[in-house]
Design a protein around this motif. Sequence first.
Motif, PDB file in Angstrom:
ATOM      1  N   CYS A  26       0.971  -1.153   0.025  1.00  0.00           N
ATOM      2  CA  CYS A  26       0.189   0.041   0.134  1.00  0.00           C
ATOM      3  C   CYS A  26       1.030   1.371   0.077  1.00  0.00           C
ATOM      4  O   CYS A  26       1.948   1.341   0.445  1.00  0.00           O
ATOM      5  N   SER A  27       0.388   2.466  -0.357  1.00  0.00           N
ATOM      6  CA  SER A  27       0.950   3.690  -0.311  1.00  0.00           C
ATOM      7  C   SER A  27       0.269   4.841  -0.355  1.00  0.00           C
ATOM      8  O   SER A  27      -1.001   4.659  -0.737  1.00  0.00           O
ATOM      9  N   GLY A  28       0.673   5.808  -0.123  1.00  0.00           N
ATOM     10  CA  GLY A  28      -0.419   6.908   0.258  1.00  0.00           C
ATOM     11  C   GLY A  28       0.515   8.420   0.331  1.00  0.00           C
ATOM     12  O   GLY A  28       1.797   8.607   0.298  1.00  0.00           O
ATOM     13  N   ARG A  29      -0.442   9.426   0.321  1.00  0.00           N
ATOM     14  CA  ARG A  29       0.037  10.627   0.471  1.00  0.00           C
ATOM     15  C   ARG A  29      -0.896  11.345   1.835  1.00  0.00           C
ATOM     16  O   ARG A  29      -1.923  11.210   1.777  1.00  0.00           O
ATOM     17  N   TYR A  30      -0.207  12.030   2.851  1.00  0.00           N
ATOM     18  CA  TYR A  30      -0.899  12.803   3.886  1.00  0.00           C
ATOM     19  C   TYR A  30      -0.448  14.329   3.555  1.00  0.00           C
ATOM     20  O   TYR A  30       0.636  14.635   3.636  1.00  0.00           O
ATOM     21  N   ARG A  31      -1.284  15.237   3.804  1.00  0.00           N
ATOM     22  CA  ARG A  31      -1.007  16.671   3.510  1.00  0.00           C
ATOM     23  C   ARG A  31      -2.332  17.142   4.712  1.00  0.00           C
ATOM     24  O   ARG A  31      -3.342  17.262   4.048  1.00  0.00           O
ATOM     25  N   ALA A  46       5.926  -2.308  12.078  1.00  0.00           N
ATOM     26  CA  ALA A  46       5.043  -3.100  11.306  1.00  0.00           C
ATOM     27  C   ALA A  46       5.767  -4.454  11.023  1.00  0.00           C
ATOM     28  O   ALA A  46       6.832  -4.714  11.165  1.00  0.00           O
ATOM     29  N   ALA A  47       4.971  -5.200  10.193  1.00  0.00           N
ATOM     30  CA  ALA A  47       5.514  -6.726   9.861  1.00  0.00           C
ATOM     31  C   ALA A  47       6.450  -6.515   8.619  1.00  0.00           C
ATOM     32  O   ALA A  47       7.012  -7.309   8.082  1.00  0.00           O
ATOM     33  N   ASN A  48       6.240  -5.289   7.846  1.00  0.00           N
ATOM     34  CA  ASN A  48       6.812  -4.993   6.615  1.00  0.00           C
ATOM     35  C   ASN A  48       7.769  -3.801   6.742  1.00  0.00           C
ATOM     36  O   ASN A  48       7.977  -3.257   7.831  1.00  0.00           O
ATOM     37  N   TYR A  49       8.470  -3.614   5.784  1.00  0.00           N
ATOM     38  CA  TYR A  49       9.125  -2.172   5.545  1.00  0.00           C
ATOM     39  C   TYR A  49       7.958  -0.902   5.503  1.00  0.00           C
ATOM     40  O   TYR A  49       7.140  -1.314   4.819  1.00  0.00           O
ATOM     41  N   GLN A  50       8.528   0.058   6.075  1.00  0.00           N
ATOM     42  CA  GLN A  50       7.707   1.312   5.537  1.00  0.00           C
ATOM     43  C   GLN A  50       8.752   2.422   5.232  1.00  0.00           C
ATOM     44  O   GLN A  50       9.502   2.615   5.843  1.00  0.00           O
ATOM     45  N   LEU A  51       8.380   3.192   4.068  1.00  0.00           N
ATOM     46  CA  LEU A  51       9.253   4.098   3.598  1.00  0.00           C
ATOM     47  C   LEU A  51       8.446   5.300   3.588  1.00  0.00           C
ATOM     48  O   LEU A  51       7.433   5.469   3.242  1.00  0.00           O
ATOM     49  N   ILE A  52       8.969   6.497   4.469  1.00  0.00           N
ATOM     50  CA  ILE A  52       8.119   7.701   4.573  1.00  0.00           C
ATOM     51  C   ILE A  52       9.107   8.758   3.956  1.00  0.00           C
ATOM     52  O   ILE A  52      10.312   9.038   4.570  1.00  0.00           O
ATOM     53  N   TYR A  53       8.638   9.613   3.063  1.00  0.00           N
ATOM     54  CA  TYR A  53       9.108  10.872   2.437  1.00  0.00           C
ATOM     55  C   TYR A  53       8.662  12.146   2.963  1.00  0.00           C
ATOM     56  O   TYR A  53       7.423  12.195   2.472  1.00  0.00           O
ATOM     57  N   VAL A  54       9.423  12.932   3.430  1.00  0.00           N
ATOM     58  CA  VAL A  54       8.946  14.319   3.872  1.00  0.00           C
ATOM     59  C   VAL A  54       8.978  15.154   2.370  1.00  0.00           C
ATOM     60  O   VAL A  54      10.237  15.635   2.134  1.00  0.00           O
ATOM     61  N   ALA A  55       7.937  15.280   1.672  1.00  0.00           N
ATOM     62  CA  ALA A  55       8.091  16.277   0.451  1.00  0.00           C
ATOM     63  C   ALA A  55       8.044  17.665   0.688  1.00  0.00           C
ATOM     64  O   ALA A  55       8.777  18.346  -0.105  1.00  0.00           O
ATOM     65  N   LYS A  91       0.997  23.468  11.631  1.00  0.00           N
ATOM     66  CA  LYS A  91       1.757  24.523  11.584  1.00  0.00           C
ATOM     67  C   LYS A  91       3.132  24.409  11.025  1.00  0.00           C
ATOM     68  O   LYS A  91       3.923  25.127  10.457  1.00  0.00           O
ATOM     69  N   ASP A  92       3.571  23.044  10.756  1.00  0.00           N
ATOM     70  CA  ASP A  92       4.728  22.643   9.975  1.00  0.00           C
ATOM     71  C   ASP A  92       4.572  22.384   8.421  1.00  0.00           C
ATOM     72  O   ASP A  92       5.516  22.188   7.895  1.00  0.00           O
ATOM     73  N   HIS A  93       3.249  22.550   7.821  1.00  0.00           N
ATOM     74  CA  HIS A  93       2.722  22.339   6.549  1.00  0.00           C
ATOM     75  C   HIS A  93       3.298  21.141   6.010  1.00  0.00           C
ATOM     76  O   HIS A  93       4.036  21.132   5.151  1.00  0.00           O
ATOM     77  N   PRO A  94       3.295  19.826   6.717  1.00  0.00           N
ATOM     78  CA  PRO A  94       3.663  18.707   6.282  1.00  0.00           C
ATOM     79  C   PRO A  94       3.113  18.058   4.916  1.00  0.00           C
ATOM     80  O   PRO A  94       1.870  18.365   4.949  1.00  0.00           O
ATOM     81  N   ASP A  95       3.786  17.727   4.229  1.00  0.00           N
ATOM     82  CA  ASP A  95       3.359  16.776   2.680  1.00  0.00           C
ATOM     83  C   ASP A  95       4.290  15.715   2.791  1.00  0.00           C
ATOM     84  O   ASP A  95       5.218  15.801   2.585  1.00  0.00           O
ATOM     85  N   VAL A  96       3.406  14.566   3.063  1.00  0.00           N
ATOM     86  CA  VAL A  96       4.187  13.535   3.344  1.00  0.00           C
ATOM     87  C   VAL A  96       3.667  12.239   2.553  1.00  0.00           C
ATOM     88  O   VAL A  96       2.540  11.873   2.409  1.00  0.00           O
ATOM     89  N   TYR A  97       4.797  11.431   1.793  1.00  0.00           N
ATOM     90  CA  TYR A  97       4.258  10.305   1.253  1.00  0.00           C
ATOM     91  C   TYR A  97       4.795   9.010   1.756  1.00  0.00           C
ATOM     92  O   TYR A  97       5.904   9.071   2.524  1.00  0.00           O
ATOM     93  N   TRP A  98       4.048   7.982   1.695  1.00  0.00           N
ATOM     94  CA  TRP A  98       4.523   6.637   2.325  1.00  0.00           C
ATOM     95  C   TRP A  98       4.369   5.527   1.514  1.00  0.00           C
ATOM     96  O   TRP A  98       3.396   5.360   0.600  1.00  0.00           O
ATOM     97  N   TYR A 129      10.672  11.640  -7.441  1.00  0.00           N
ATOM     98  CA  TYR A 129      10.172  11.030  -6.314  1.00  0.00           C
ATOM     99  C   TYR A 129       8.634  11.223  -6.154  1.00  0.00           C
ATOM    100  O   TYR A 129       7.712  10.155  -6.239  1.00  0.00           O
ATOM    101  N   ILE A 130       8.242  12.235  -6.503  1.00  0.00           N
ATOM    102  CA  ILE A 130       6.675  12.574  -6.395  1.00  0.00           C
ATOM    103  C   ILE A 130       6.141  11.902  -7.349  1.00  0.00           C
ATOM    104  O   ILE A 130       5.102  11.342  -7.337  1.00  0.00           O
ATOM    105  N   HIS A 131       6.450  11.752  -8.772  1.00  0.00           N
ATOM    106  CA  HIS A 131       5.899  11.195  -9.763  1.00  0.00           C
ATOM    107  C   HIS A 131       5.851   9.768  -9.611  1.00  0.00           C
ATOM    108  O   HIS A 131       4.960   8.880  -9.841  1.00  0.00           O
ATOM    109  N   LEU A 132       7.030   9.143  -8.944  1.00  0.00           N
ATOM    110  CA  LEU A 132       7.075   7.716  -8.649  1.00  0.00           C
ATOM    111  C   LEU A 132       5.913   7.451  -7.786  1.00  0.00           C
ATOM    112  O   LEU A 132       5.397   6.394  -7.763  1.00  0.00           O
ATOM    113  N   PHE A 133       6.029   8.177  -6.610  1.00  0.00           N
ATOM    114  CA  PHE A 133       4.911   7.682  -5.312  1.00  0.00           C
ATOM    115  C   PHE A 133       3.648   8.004  -5.928  1.00  0.00           C
ATOM    116  O   PHE A 133       2.833   6.957  -5.850  1.00  0.00           O
TER     117      PHE A 133
END
Length: 284
Positions: A26-31, A46-55, A91-98, A129-133
């Motif tokens: 699974c994959s997603g974006r939180y903003r 988690a039982a698997n790997y998780q990659l989180i990218y701060v865009a 307040k930090d304006h996060p835009d995160v992909y995982w 990165y964004i295009h691939l996510f």
Amino acid sequence: MLTVVGYYDWQSDEKSVSDQDFFVHCSGRYRLLHKEEFQTERPLGAANYQLIYVADGKAHFRIKGKLQILEKGSCVLFHPGDPQFYYYYLKDHPDVYWVHFSCKKDNLFLSQTGWGEENIYNVGVHNSYIHLFDGIIQELQLKQPLCEEQLKLMMQQLLLKMGRNRIRENKTFENYNKEVEEALRIFHLSPEKDFTIREFARERGLNYYRFIDTFTKHVGTSPRQYIINIRMTTAKELLTNPLFQISEVAQLTGYENPLYFSRLFKKIWGLSPTEFRQQAEKGG
């Protein structure tokens, strides 16, 4: 909160594992848009790997008992069983992909591309990165034929690009052009804003042609095309919400003329907004 997610199946989550050599669950974006905070706490990991990218913006992580505040261009790789504590604040304006994925612990590809036992990596700000996510999320949503193989290739391409750019960032971060960093921040915060690149450069006392050349060199595309890419990616997300009319999506992404918006959307994605919405509703 703007949430865009894709699942291989609706049972795919942080508990999922696969015996395949490489598998994306699974994959997603939180903003964060209005919600003050969002937090995840998994003491057993988690039982698997998780990659989180701060865009964009900042994100807070508690890793090995220490609070880390990571800015855009950073990513975290949680290994299976690693405790996961992370927090996003408006307040930090996060835009995160995982993305959650499975692979064998001794996977040669991970080690060859520079992913070791540590958790935090500086991989820089790169449009690819964004295009691939976005591509991974869409592939999980639409489930086209051979999607498992396509997801594997896209995930490996993402890890490879991040690995290569991490080496580059470590060597050249000091010289990374601050003008480009500022432009990327502003473009992501207000992609719908109506301005020309020439005005943008003049307002900041920049040489227009030098700014264009520097931006294109570092990002891989021109400032104008970068803004269009952001707008069209946002448009895809908004079109999955049936509450928005296509004309409203056009306005929210900076286009007063819905016909022009529709032509540009089809040029970028190969489908008209109406066709994309119909395909998304059918799930394929």
